[in-house]
Every structure is written in C-alpha cells, then in structure tokens.
Design a protein around this motif. Structure first.
Motif, PDB file in Angstrom:
ATOM      1  N   UNK A   1       0.843  -1.195   0.000  1.00 39.23           N
ATOM      2  CA  UNK A   1       0.000   0.000   0.000  1.00 39.23           C
ATOM      3  C   UNK A   1       0.880   1.248   0.000  1.00 39.23           C
TER       4      UNK A   1
ATOM      5  N   UNK B   1      -6.064   1.818  -5.455  1.00 34.70           N
ATOM      6  CA  UNK B   1      -7.174   1.706  -4.518  1.00 34.70           C
ATOM      7  C   UNK B   1      -7.179   0.349  -3.808  1.00 34.70           C
ATOM      8  N   UNK B   2      -6.837  -0.700  -4.565  1.00 34.16           N
ATOM      9  CA  UNK B   2      -6.947  -2.050  -4.020  1.00 34.16           C
ATOM     10  C   UNK B   2      -5.963  -2.340  -2.904  1.00 34.16           C
TER      11      UNK B   2
ATOM     12  N   UNK C   1      -4.654  -0.322  -0.739  1.00 31.19           N
ATOM     13  CA  UNK C   1      -5.084   0.348   0.485  1.00 31.19           C
ATOM     14  C   UNK C   1      -6.264  -0.354   1.116  1.00 31.19           C
ATOM     15  N   UNK C   2      -7.151  -0.816   0.293  1.00 41.15           N
ATOM     16  CA  UNK C   2      -8.338  -1.505   0.787  1.00 41.15           C
ATOM     17  C   UNK C   2      -7.940  -2.801   1.498  1.00 41.15           C
TER      18      UNK C   2
ATOM     19  N   UNK D   1      -6.429  -2.102   4.857  1.00 36.23           N
ATOM     20  CA  UNK D   1      -7.409  -1.721   5.875  1.00 36.23           C
ATOM     21  C   UNK D   1      -8.155  -2.938   6.406  1.00 36.23           C
ATOM     22  N   UNK D   2      -8.517  -3.838   5.511  1.00 32.46           N
ATOM     23  CA  UNK D   2      -9.239  -5.032   5.963  1.00 32.46           C
ATOM     24  C   UNK D   2      -8.335  -5.879   6.853  1.00 32.46           C
TER      25      UNK D   2
ATOM     26  N   UNK E   1      -7.945  -4.445  10.244  1.00 36.23           N
ATOM     27  CA  UNK E   1      -9.137  -4.726  11.047  1.00 36.23           C
ATOM     28  C   UNK E   1      -9.092  -6.155  11.600  1.00 36.23           C
TER      29      UNK E   1
ATOM     30  N   UNK F   1     -14.627  -8.970  10.227  1.00 33.22           N
ATOM     31  CA  UNK F   1     -16.030  -9.300  10.038  1.00 33.22           C
ATOM     32  C   UNK F   1     -16.132 -10.597   9.252  1.00 33.22           C
TER      33      UNK F   1
ATOM     34  N   UNK G   1     -13.879 -11.343   0.869  1.00 40.12           N
ATOM     35  CA  UNK G   1     -13.711 -10.021   0.259  1.00 40.12           C
ATOM     36  C   UNK G   1     -12.249  -9.808  -0.154  1.00 40.12           C
TER      37      UNK G   1
ATOM     38  N   UNK H   1     -11.494 -11.708  -3.197  1.00 43.81           N
ATOM     39  CA  UNK H   1     -12.057 -11.075  -4.382  1.00 43.81           C
ATOM     40  C   UNK H   1     -11.245  -9.849  -4.808  1.00 43.81           C
ATOM     41  N   UNK H   2     -10.797  -9.074  -3.841  1.00 44.65           N
ATOM     42  CA  UNK H   2     -10.025  -7.869  -4.180  1.00 44.65           C
ATOM     43  C   UNK H   2      -8.719  -8.258  -4.855  1.00 44.65           C
TER      44      UNK H   2
ATOM     45  N   UNK I   1      -7.997 -10.841  -6.461  1.00 43.03           N
ATOM     46  CA  UNK I   1      -8.239 -11.424  -7.780  1.00 43.03           C
ATOM     47  C   UNK I   1      -8.458 -10.312  -8.814  1.00 43.03           C
ATOM     48  N   UNK I   2      -9.061  -9.211  -8.366  1.00 40.42           N
ATOM     49  CA  UNK I   2      -9.341  -8.135  -9.315  1.00 40.42           C
ATOM     50  C   UNK I   2      -8.151  -7.207  -9.528  1.00 40.42           C
ATOM     51  N   UNK I   3      -7.165  -7.294  -8.631  1.00 44.36           N
ATOM     52  CA  UNK I   3      -5.945  -6.514  -8.860  1.00 44.36           C
ATOM     53  C   UNK I   3      -5.025  -7.276  -9.804  1.00 44.36           C
TER      54      UNK I   3
END
Lengths: 324, 447
Positions: free
Chosen positions: B351, B363-364, B366-367, B370-371, B374, B381, B387, B390-391, B393-395
């Motif tokens: 990141x 964006x990915x 950093x996301x 953050x997850x 957490x 969660x 999630x 999935x993220x 995989x899309x990067x």
C-alpha cells in the motif's frame, strides 16, 4: 491494412490503430468504456484500466492469446487479431472490479456535483457498477483548492486520469501542476498552490472526466441538463473560436469546447472565449449541438424531444390505423 | 561445499580493493573479451550459459541482450538495477559492499557485448553508503585504465555512473527506474515499447540485476557451456539466497541450483535449522511478492518429490501448490508465527509503495491493508476473507506493472494455505489478544 475482429465484428483499420479506436470505428454496444483516454491527447490512456479487453488471438502470424487482459486504448491491433469485450465474462468481471476500485474513495456526491449529468464516472458506474458498496472504511478526502480565478480543484473526486496533466504538457507552454505524493495519497496539485494562468488552462476542465476540475464561473448556476447546448463561433486570434454555448433562456451560462460522441473535446479553446465571452451577442450561433443520447445530459434537449415526438406520433398513427 | 562463483573470494581481506581483486584473477574477463572476442560471441556465450535474470522474473539474459535494438547512430545503454527493495532480499547489497569490482568488471564486459559506451548503476537511497563504495571502486578502475577512453588500447571506451535513488520500491521496476534515472517521477511506463527498443532517454537499453551482471565474468572466462553444467535443468549456475527469519544462521548464501529446500534450511552449511529447535511453519521462498508455502508444500511438491532450490522446482504446481524463486529472499517462519500479522505487514508495505498511476493497485492495495488491519486488531467481520480474496483477484493481472501482482499474490497464497488462521482471527478475537496463544516476533526473542 490490418483486420481486427472485436466481439465477432470485423473491420480493417490503418496501421497503428489501437483496439479502442477500432472499436469506436465499428461503434455500437461493443465499444469499451474509457476514462483516461482522450483522442486529442498523445500518450493518454492506460491508467484507469476500464477499457481492458481480452485478446483471444494475437494475430495471424502469432495466434497465441495475450496472457493478461490488455488496455484497449494502448494496444495496437495486429492483422488477424481477435478481441473479446462484452462477450468475455472475464473482461466484464474485471471491469466491474475496476469500477468498484474507482468508486471506493469517490465521495458519491453527485447531487451537489457540477459534473453530474456529463460525468463519465457516473455513466461508467451506471453501466458497470454494483448497487452496493463493499467498502466500509472512511473515504479519502482532500481540501478544495481554487487554482486561479476560474478553476476549482476538488481532489476528492479525482480518478487520476492524468488528462489535465497531458493538456498542460501538450497545449500550454508551461505546466505548473502535476501529481504529488504516492499511491492512494497521491493528488493532482499545483506547486505550492500555484495559479494555473495559461491562456489555454481552461481546457483542463473539459478533459476532466469527473467533477474534480470545475468551472468557477459556472459552479452551482444550473444542472447541466437544464441548459441548452448550442454550437457557436467567433473570430478569435488565439484559438479556433469554435465552441459550445450552454444557454438557459437568453443567458449563456458557460462556454466549453465541442465534445464528440465520446465526450472528448474536438478543438481546444482559449480562456478568453471560455470565461469572458458570456454574452450571446459575442457569438455567431450555428444551431443546436447534437448530444449523444446515452447520457442523462441529453434529456430535455429538443433533438431528443423531437425524436420522441416523432415516435409518439408514429405510435398514435399506428393506434389510429388499427382502430380504423 | 557447493560451487562458488560470486562469493568465492568474499572472505579474502581487502577484496574490495582493485589490487587484491586483480591478484585473484579479477578483470581477466575484460581483457579476454576486449582483446579476443567479438561482441556477438559474448552474447552467444551468455545465451549458451542459460543465465537467467536474478532480479526476480528469471528471464533468460542472453535472450534479453539479443533483443536489444541496434539502430545506427543511436546510443545504447546498460543499466544495472541495484534498487534492491524487495522485502527479504539483501544479496545485492552484500555483493556490492564486499566485492564491488565483480560488478564493475561484469558491467564493462557486458557493455562491450552490447556496444554500450555508457552504463549506469541505479542504487536505492537506503544504500547510500554502498554507493560510496562503488564510486571508490569505479575511481580505482578509472585510475588503472579499466574504464575511460580506449580501454587496454582498444577502440572501446566506457564510462560508468552511479545514481542514487530516493528509496521507492517501485523504482526497482525497470521502466520506473529509467524514468527516475531521467530525473522524473518514478512511475512505470506503459509497455510496449520495451526498454530494449526505447529505454533510457528513448534509446535502446538493457536493464539487468546486479547479480546477473556479476555472473558475466565467469561465463566469459569459462564459456557458457561450463556455466550451464552448474545447476539443474534450465536453472543453471549459482544463485545468491538471502536467508532470514527463524533460522539459526541468517545471511547471504551462494547455492548451486538444485539442492533441496530441506537441505538448505536444515544443513549446517546453510541456514542451520530452525531457531530454538521449533517446527517449521511456512516459507516465503523468493521475496515478499511470491506466494507463501506451508511446511509440507515447501519441502515436498504436491507429487511428493523433494522440492529443489531452482526456478522450475519451486514453481512446480503453479500457484495452487507452488511458489517462485523470485529474487531469492528466503524467509523462514517457525510455528509461533502469525501468518495473518505477517500478511498485514506485507500488505502495508505494498500500500505504501504503490505509485498511484493505475486504479486497481492504487485503490486495491489500500483496501486490502485496511481489511487486514481490522482483522489483526480483532475487529474482522465474517466475509472479510472472501472479500480479500475477491479484491486480490481483481488486482492481479490488471495493472500497468507487476506491483499489483506482487501485492495480490501474498494475499492469495496466505488465504489459500492458511484460511483457518484467518477465520480464527475473525471468529475468536479474544484469543488473539492472549499472548500465550500467538507469540509475536518480539516475544520470541525473550523466550
């Protein structure tokens, strides 16, 4: 001339044409969306990744597929190339991913954003986005900056397409803004909030696909779809003088470049034409501007109203005919 | 003892000086190349040697050299990538610090083969002191006539410059490195064109890793075939491995490719086993970007064969059950390590280092951080793991440069092999806070 097939439709294009340009030549539903590409700006494109497509056959010479999805705006076609856009579920999923990434830090403040109605991100989100967000963290925020008397920079909405940077590089003689910082903290800014005071600086507003750069002389005056676009020209010593006037009643609310079907400026205009000639008498009005009906901006425009009327009349005539 | 090529004389006192280096046979390859060989013949030898890029991707060096465009009247450049920023990798630093002349010798020979009048070492900002060492060595080489005009009385003239970067990870990507070298912001370029056609200042350029170039003198002196005899299969030669983590003897080791991973971790010649006699939990075999593998898969492939330290064997099984040799940053984790926390550290790194040009990576990364933050803090969660999956995989594969992939692979592999541990973090946050349950690395030191 190389021949390329996109989603089953073939076209012969000149050497050096990109997949996106070829797709636009074919037209129709299968044109990949693009945010950072601008046909009049050299080396634009490749950053946002919304136009990614799958090359299932490289060329006649080397039929191997390309290993990754490629940005169609920066990939030149080869003879015999086969491209999948809407026919590839992989592409559509990846594109949905990109749209999600673009939106996670976007404020989604369309109701108070001047760009609403002519925003590429809005259109993109509408066509490829999800109904819900999966991002439940605080969104990134920046301070709004006035760069000069005419331009407002609202970085929070920026998607880093670099089009405004390329405008400054390619059509003004001195670029004073650029990218600062890194990663998701990066921002477009002027050096120590310098004023962009070049004669052609106003064009950065037109190339901004979102509401990050807006016209301070037009902010909050009207929603774009309540204004009527009219093509007009004047004799200008600095630029071509060919513009679109956005009128409300007798008033000219703003002046922009003429944008083509893809929302990309046809010719650049100077700041005098854009910001200082806001009276109808300054201009020779040519007639209504054609607006592509894919966007909300086209609502209320009389061309569409006329088209709709025609349809309605035809429908009623049909009904009448069937009654007889 | 395995064959040593790069580190053979590393312990000779004064090897960092030209005098001692010469006594040990240094600069002989320059003499041989300039006086007896044609440039193309050197490229041919390197091709025969099967030498592969040591920076991480493992692209055959001879091929890369032969791709170099040679238009008339246009300068060509050799750029050495010393921006060694991959977490867990520190081999180039060791090499340049201890035996800088081997790099300079390799650069002169390689430049002769490529027809480059100028070459450049791009070194990361954190290695500032190493740049001083290199500059001293270059000054020595100039004084002795190995650099400058008409080297050894031949027509070949050569200059080497050292450029210090500002410490960005992204500047290790070759096109970002070139941008930075040109004095611009270090953003990767969109390829094509590749550097072999339009690189530094738009001229044809070869970018090679330090270790790759340092291997050239041996190939020139002994021939490509001789080099190809070392190693196994298509992984020829020796490789420097930066071993770190929970092992008894961390450090830089030169291995002959083809030794088993088990040997490398447990033999006294190399890592010397796991610290405090604990059990092995996982290994990141080639720098933080490559997939992490659990103990059973790193020691044996899915087919049950012993895994070897080579490009092919480590990547056996693809990403489902394999990994990559990468840059040779070998990180070993014992049973007390939290994979989730380790992954969070990696995600934070990517990141921080994302350049921000293209959307998925900007964006990915950093996301994901953050997850993971957490989850590590005990506020994960249900659904977070899916999630994350999935993220990543899309990067992966959708970015301009490989940084996106590098950020996605560790996440993918950690979830693939250690999903239960993630779920433990999310479902039982109270247990994470129990120090006895999850040792942190710091607590280990005091045990």
């Amino acid at each position: 001339m190389p021949k390329v097939t996109i989603d089953g439709q073939s076209i012969e294009v000149p050497d050096g044409t990109t997949i996106l340009q070829a797709a636009r030549m074919i037209g129709g539903e299968n044109v990949p969306p693009a945010m950072c590409y601008h046909s009049k700006l050299k080396t634009s494109g490749g950053y946002c990744r919304t136009c990614i497509v799958k090359v299932s056959k490289g060329s006649d010479k080397d039929p191997r597929p390309m290993p990754k999805l490629v940005p169609s705006c920066r990939t030149t076609v080869m003879d015999g190339m086969e491209v999948q856009n809407n026919t590839s579920p992989e592409v559509l999923e990846a594109r949905r991913g990109v749209v999600e990434f673009l939106l996670i830090n976007h404020p989604l403040d369309c109701p108070v954003c001047d760009q609403a109605g002519e925003c590429h991100l809005q259109d993109l989100g509408y066509e490829n986005g999800a109904a819900n967000t999966r991002y439940d963290f605080k969104r990134r925020k920046f301070k709004q900056i006035d760069i000069g008397p005419y331009i407002k920079l609202h970085m929070t909405r920026c998607i880093m397409c670099f089009r405004c940077v390329k405008v400054a590089d390619q059509i003004t003689d001195n670029r004073v803004h650029g990218m600062l910082n890194r990663g998701d903290a990066s921002e477009i800014s002027t050096y120590i909030e310098n004023v962009i005071s070049n004669d052609f600086s106003g064009n950065v507003i037109d190339v901004c696909p979102v509401g990050a750069l807006t016209d301070r002389t037009f902010r909050f005056k009207s929603r774009v779809w309540f204004t009527k676009p009219m093509d007009a020209h004047r004799n200008c010593t600095k630029c071509s003088g060919k513009v679109t006037l956005w009128e409300k009643g007798e008033e000219v609310l703003r002046v922009t470049t003429r944008k083509d079907k893809w929302g990309e400026s046809e010719e650049w205009i100077c700041n005098e034409c854009r910001f200082e000639k806001k009276h109808i008498n300054d201009w020779v009005v040519e007639g209504p501007r054609h607006i592509d009906p894919h966007s909300v901006i086209s609502l209320n425009h009389y061309e569409n109203v006329a088209a709709k009327l025609k349809l309605d009349i035809a429908k009623q005539q049909k009904q009448l005919a069937s009654k007889k | 003892m395995g064959k040593k090529i790069l580190l053979e004389h590393i312990n000779v006192p004064g090897i960092n000086t030209l005098e001692v280096y010469r006594q040990k046979g240094g600069y002989a390859s320059v003499e041989k190349a300039l006086k007896t060989m044609a440039p193309d013949a050197i490229v041919e030898e390197v091709k025969k040697s099967g030498l592969r890029g040591r920076g991480g991707a493992g692209f055959p060096t001879g091929m890369k050299w032969s791709f170099l465009a040679k238009p008339e009247g246009v300068e060509r450049y050799l750029v050495v990538n010393a921006d060694e920023s991959e977490p867990g990798t520190f081999k180039d630093r060791y090499l340049m610090e201890r035996i800088p002349h081997i790099l300079i010798e390799g650069m002169i020979t390689a430049s002769f083969a490529l027809g480059a009048k100028t070459s450049c070492i791009y070194i990361r900002g954190e290695y500032f002191y190493v740049s001083r060492i290199l500059e001293a060595a270059i000054a020595e080489a100039y004084a002795a006539g190995w650099l400058g005009k008409n080297i050894l009385g031949t027509n070949f003239s050569h200059d080497i410059f050292v450029q210090v970067g500002a410490g960005a990870y992204i500047c290790g990507e070759e096109t970002a490195l070139l941008e930075s070298l040109e004095g611009k912001r270090g953003n990767p370029r969109i390829k094509p064109p590749f550097p072999a056609v339009a690189g530094l200042y738009g001229c044809p350029t070869v970018v090679n890793n330090v270790e790759t170039i340092a291997s050239v003198p041996y190939i020139v002196m002994n021939g490509g075939d001789e080099y190809a005899k070392i190693g196994i299969g298509r992984s020829t030669g020796t490789k420097l491995i930066s071993a770190s983590g929970h092992i008894n003897k961390p450090g830089v080791y030169e291995i002959e490719m083809g030794i088993t991973v088990e040997d490398f971790i447990y033999s006294d010649e190399y890592c010397g086993g796991i610290i405090n006699g604990r059990k092995l939990k996982a290994v990141v075999a080639g720098g933080s970007s490559v997939p992490i593998l659990p103990a059973d898969l790193i020691l044996k492939t899915e087919k049950g064969e012993a895994r070897l330290m080579s490009y092919e064997s480590l990547s056996d099984g693809g990403f489902a059950s394999g990994t990559m040799l990468g840059s040779g940053g070998f990180m070993v984790y014992d049973e007390t390590t939290s994979i989730v926390k380790n992954l969070y550290t990696f995600a934070r790194f990517y990141h921080h280092e994302s350049c921000g040009q293209c959307s998925p990576c900007r964006e990915g990364t950093g996301w994901m951080e953050k997850i993971l933050h957490r989850i590590v803090e005990g506020h994960g969660k249900p659904g977070d793991v899916d999630l994350l999956w999935d993220i990543q995989r899309k990067i992966e594969g959708n970015t301009i440069c490989p940084l996106g992939d590098a950020a996605a692979w560790p996440v993918a592999s950690a979830i693939r092999h250690f999903r239960k541990e993630f779920e433990e973090y999310i479902n039982h946050p109270e247990r994470i806070k129990d120090v006895k349950h999850y040792y942190s690395v710091h607590q280990l030191a005091s045990v």
